[in-house]
Design an enzyme around this catalytic site. Structure first.
Site, mmCIF file in Angstrom:
data_model
loop_
_atom_site.group_PDB
_atom_site.id
_atom_site.type_symbol
_atom_site.label_atom_id
_atom_site.label_comp_id
_atom_site.label_asym_id
_atom_site.label_seq_id
_atom_site.Cartn_x
_atom_site.Cartn_y
_atom_site.Cartn_z
ATOM 1 N N LYS A 31 6.745 -13.484 -14.524
ATOM 2 C CA LYS A 31 5.554 -13.162 -13.849
ATOM 3 C C LYS A 31 5.495 -12.446 -12.330
ATOM 4 O O LYS A 31 5.031 -11.539 -12.071
ATOM 5 C CB LYS A 31 4.905 -14.742 -13.481
ATOM 6 N N ASN A 32 6.809 -12.922 -11.700
ATOM 7 C CA ASN A 32 6.987 -12.501 -10.339
ATOM 8 C C ASN A 32 7.484 -11.066 -10.179
ATOM 9 O O ASN A 32 7.500 -10.429 -9.258
ATOM 10 C CB ASN A 32 7.892 -13.477 -9.509
ATOM 11 N N ARG A 41 -2.221 -15.795 -4.013
ATOM 12 C CA ARG A 41 -1.172 -15.325 -2.923
ATOM 13 C C ARG A 41 -0.659 -13.814 -3.053
ATOM 14 O O ARG A 41 -0.487 -13.167 -2.252
ATOM 15 C CB ARG A 41 -0.249 -16.131 -2.474
ATOM 16 N N CYS A 64 -1.206 -22.512 1.362
ATOM 17 C CA CYS A 64 -0.672 -22.591 0.241
ATOM 18 C C CYS A 64 -0.028 -24.044 0.093
ATOM 19 O O CYS A 64 0.675 -24.595 1.045
ATOM 20 C CB CYS A 64 0.421 -21.560 0.061
ATOM 21 N N ARG A 82 2.893 -19.889 4.212
ATOM 22 C CA ARG A 82 3.585 -18.636 4.146
ATOM 23 C C ARG A 82 3.095 -17.463 4.567
ATOM 24 O O ARG A 82 2.201 -16.583 4.302
ATOM 25 C CB ARG A 82 3.144 -18.490 2.388
ATOM 26 N N ILE A 108 2.571 -13.699 6.638
ATOM 27 C CA ILE A 108 3.065 -12.177 6.271
ATOM 28 C C ILE A 108 3.345 -11.524 7.477
ATOM 29 O O ILE A 108 3.294 -10.186 7.500
ATOM 30 C CB ILE A 108 1.677 -11.658 5.523
ATOM 31 N N LEU A 139 6.414 -10.513 8.585
ATOM 32 C CA LEU A 139 7.312 -9.544 8.011
ATOM 33 C C LEU A 139 6.841 -8.299 7.552
ATOM 34 O O LEU A 139 7.144 -7.172 7.663
ATOM 35 C CB LEU A 139 8.449 -10.231 7.120
ATOM 36 N N ASP A 153 12.249 -21.642 -6.610
ATOM 37 C CA ASP A 153 11.524 -21.811 -8.048
ATOM 38 C C ASP A 153 12.023 -22.877 -8.879
ATOM 39 O O ASP A 153 11.120 -23.183 -9.872
ATOM 40 C CB ASP A 153 10.955 -20.623 -8.583
ATOM 41 N N ARG A 201 -0.973 -20.777 -14.751
ATOM 42 C CA ARG A 201 -0.491 -19.476 -13.829
ATOM 43 C C ARG A 201 0.730 -19.031 -13.940
ATOM 44 O O ARG A 201 1.078 -17.864 -13.821
ATOM 45 C CB ARG A 201 -0.442 -20.209 -12.239
HETATM 46 N N1 EPU Z 1 8.265 -15.500 5.238
HETATM 47 C C1 EPU Z 1 8.066 -15.348 6.631
HETATM 48 N N2 EPU Z 1 7.291 -14.257 6.966
HETATM 49 C C2 EPU Z 1 6.941 -13.224 5.910
HETATM 50 C C3 EPU Z 1 7.127 -13.349 4.541
HETATM 51 C C4 EPU Z 1 8.009 -14.688 4.299
HETATM 52 O O1 EPU Z 1 8.341 -16.226 7.269
HETATM 53 O O2 EPU Z 1 6.212 -12.409 6.309
HETATM 54 C C5 EPU Z 1 8.995 -16.804 4.654
HETATM 55 C C6 EPU Z 1 8.212 -17.474 3.895
HETATM 56 O O3 EPU Z 1 7.348 -18.634 4.389
HETATM 57 C C7 EPU Z 1 9.474 -18.381 3.036
HETATM 58 C C8 EPU Z 1 10.406 -17.244 2.834
HETATM 59 O O4 EPU Z 1 10.143 -16.472 3.985
HETATM 60 O O5 EPU Z 1 9.849 -19.483 3.743
HETATM 61 C C9 EPU Z 1 10.308 -16.590 1.792
HETATM 62 O O6 EPU Z 1 9.347 -16.067 1.208
HETATM 63 P P1 EPU Z 1 9.085 -14.845 0.632
HETATM 64 O O7 EPU Z 1 8.148 -13.842 1.053
HETATM 65 O O8 EPU Z 1 10.413 -14.317 -0.233
HETATM 66 O O9 EPU Z 1 7.984 -15.506 -0.777
HETATM 67 P P2 EPU Z 1 6.816 -14.628 -1.552
HETATM 68 O O10 EPU Z 1 7.364 -13.200 -1.951
HETATM 69 O O11 EPU Z 1 5.639 -14.891 -0.977
HETATM 70 C C10 EPU Z 1 8.117 -14.873 -4.035
HETATM 71 C C11 EPU Z 1 7.598 -15.503 -5.427
HETATM 72 C C12 EPU Z 1 7.736 -17.166 -5.021
HETATM 73 C C13 EPU Z 1 9.087 -17.494 -4.585
HETATM 74 C C14 EPU Z 1 9.567 -16.748 -3.503
HETATM 75 C C15 EPU Z 1 10.749 -16.983 -3.111
HETATM 76 C C16 EPU Z 1 6.001 -13.964 -6.119
HETATM 77 C C17 EPU Z 1 4.660 -13.598 -6.443
HETATM 78 N N3 EPU Z 1 6.088 -15.129 -5.594
HETATM 79 O O12 EPU Z 1 6.953 -15.190 -3.056
HETATM 80 O O13 EPU Z 1 7.401 -17.569 -6.320
HETATM 81 O O14 EPU Z 1 9.174 -18.907 -4.399
HETATM 82 O O15 EPU Z 1 9.452 -15.474 -3.690
HETATM 83 O O16 EPU Z 1 11.521 -16.738 -4.209
HETATM 84 O O17 EPU Z 1 6.789 -13.086 -6.663
HETATM 85 C C18 EPU Z 1 6.363 -19.194 -7.717
HETATM 86 O O18 EPU Z 1 6.801 -18.197 -8.798
HETATM 87 O O19 EPU Z 1 6.281 -20.443 -8.033
HETATM 88 C C19 EPU Z 1 6.618 -18.940 -6.441
HETATM 89 C C20 EPU Z 1 5.900 -19.369 -5.578
#
Ligand code: EPU
Length: 434
Positions: A22-23, A92, A116, A121, A123, A125, A310, A402
């Site tokens: 999925k991811n 998200r 969430c 979460r 954004i 970055l 995850d 999901r």
């Molecule tokens: N973070 C920041 N600032 C940002 C972005 C992230 O501080 O701008 C923090 C987040 O709050 C978190 C960490 O960095 O503490 C990692 O977040 P990341 O951005 O890597 O997560 P994501 O890309 O939003 C994806 C997966 C998640 C998975 C995470 C970590 C997808 C669609 N989602 O989320 O998957 O947990 O990476 O591996 O790819 C799931 O499948 O259940 C799921 C939540």
């Protein structure tokens, strides 16, 4: 709404196959916006989140067709740049539209996704990165407005408080592949799903060096073409299935896995005393039962190749039935423990110390009516239900749908007893008692 009724205590046996990830599929769908050509994506899991991403792409103007049970064709001939709140708030991952919209159209207007259940979460970055690439960013009325008319390659550092960002890296890559000049991304996420996205972009004509490392160099090209791509196997689904074998002390084989993506889980299972066997040529892993009691473990979730967040909830479910004291610390999402109160209802002993769970293994869990709160928490509750004595009723399993395609069918094929029923089937006395 559907619920699961799980009759616990049955051991499992046999072979089951993991689907596409999925991811990986979600950003790959978003990447189709980068070209007017036709993209055919195979091994796409049949999930609510995927159908939802298809709906957003259609809204943006793309032709999106499911051409087989797991194959989709997407052609983003003419697209516009606005993804509204009504759509984005439901998923998200829609934030990964920002990069391709900026790359292709030099502008994007994407609603901020909002809260969430697994914790904040942000954004920041993603926005910092786009800013480095010459974009002007404005947040108004709950929307991120990106003016990418000055988009150009540059150096950017994507590390944050919790490590690198997976979707943030995907966004930067997708913006940079069509940005004039060279982009260097340091502290890029190197999750297998990011690698898969890069591999698809390379097929489309992108120039990306350092794929799979924390340092990516991207030379922008003028345009990309359509392509055919097969999504990589879902390491989290595979891990969940292996843990289903472990928690029921059964022998099962999971096919369609890339063992190299599963090292942290296999290492943790080994530390726990759970034997497993890798058959690399055939992309399968077998988990074996064990006569001796399992050992407690200490686990810290980290970005890849560390133990994946995850799989934290599912591993925690296993530790509730493992003698001794286990320590599970969340470094990626420190608040991602919504499964704990539900596991307590089943008789688990878990206490929270900040972002760490201290799990004292018990001899038995007992079936109970419980509530799923998010995708991976739901999976953990299913695993607990498989091993518990008696009946477990899990409500709100739409969270599970999901990210897991027909999990109950896969588990039942292995000998589990999981029924999907309408919520009216829950015995009244259970709901009232619960
Ligand atoms: N973070 C920041 N600032 C940002 C972005 C992230 O501080 O701008 C923090 C987040 O709050 C978190 C960490 O960095 O503490 C990692 O977040 P990341 O951005 O890597 O997560 P994501 O890309 O939003 C994806 C997966 C998640 C998975 C995470 C970590 C997808 C669609 N989602 O989320 O998957 O947990 O990476 O591996 O790819 C799931 O499948 O259940 C799921 C939540």
């Amino acid at each position: 709404m559907d619920v699961f009724r799980i009759e616990g205590g049955h051991s499992l046996s046999g072979t089951v196959e993991a689907g596409g990830a999925k991811n990986a599929a979600l950003p790959i769908f978003a990447a189709t916006l980068l070209t007017a050509g036709t993209c055919r994506i195979n091994a796409v899991p049949d999930l609510t989140d995927i159908r939802f991403m298809g709906k957003i792409l259609r809204y943006l103007g793309a032709r999106v067709e499911q051409v087989g049970p797991h194959s989709w064709e997407i052609e983003a001939g003419e697209v516009h740049h606005r993804a509204p709140y009504e759509l984005v708030r439901q998923m998200r991952a829609s934030v990964c539209l920002l990069g391709p919209l900026v790359g292709r159209l030099r502008q994007a207007e994407v609603s901020l996704p909002g809260g969430c259940v697994i914790g904040p979460r942000p954004i920041d970055l993603h926005l910092k990165g786009l800013n480095r690439l010459g974009c002007e960013i404005d947040i108004r009325n709950g929307y991120v407005h990106v003016d990418g008319s000055g988009l150009h390659g540059d150096y950017l550092y994507l590390g944050g408080r919790h490590g690198s960002t997976v979707t943030g890296t995907a966004n930067m890559i997708m913006a940079a592949v069509l940005a004039p000049g060279t982009t260097r991304i340091e502290s890029a996420a190197c999750e297998p799903e990011v690698v898969d996205l890069c591999q698809m972009l390379v097929k489309m004509g992108a120039k990306i060096h350092g794929i799979g490392s924390h340092y990516l160099k991207i030379e922008g090209v003028a345009e990309l073409t359509g392509c055919e791509h097969t999504v990589l196997p879902d390491r989290i689904e595979a891990g969940t299935l292996l843990l289903a074998g472990a928690i029921t002390n059964s022998e099962i084989t999971v096919q369609n896995v890339i063992p190299g993506h599963m090292r942290a889980l296999l290492d943790a299972m080994e530390g726990c005393g759970i034997p497993s066997e890798i058959l690399p040529d055939e992309r399968q892993i077998t988990v074996h039962p064990t006569e001796s009691p399992r050992n407690p473990v200490e686990i810290i979730t980290l970005p890849h190749p560390g133990f994946p967040t995850d799989l934290q909830a599912q591993m925690l479910a296993l530790m509730t039935l493992t003698p001794g004291l286990s320590f599970i610390t969340e470094r990626v999402y420190p608040n991602r423990f919504m499964h704990v109160p539900e596991l307590l209802r089943m008789g688990a002993h878990v206490s929270m110390e900040g972002p760490s769970a201290v799990v004292k293994g018990v001899d038995k869990l007992y079936g109970a009516p419980i509530m799923a709160s998010d995708l991976r928490a739901s999976a953990a509750l299913v695993l607990a239900g498989l091993a518990a004595e008696g009946e477990t009723w899990i409500q709100r399993i739409y969270h599970l749908d999901r990210g897991y395609e027909k999990l109950e069918e896969k588990l039942n094929k292995l000998g589990a007893r999981v029924e999907r029923l309408n919520e009216d089937s829950i015995p009244r006395e259970l709901v009232e008692a619960g």
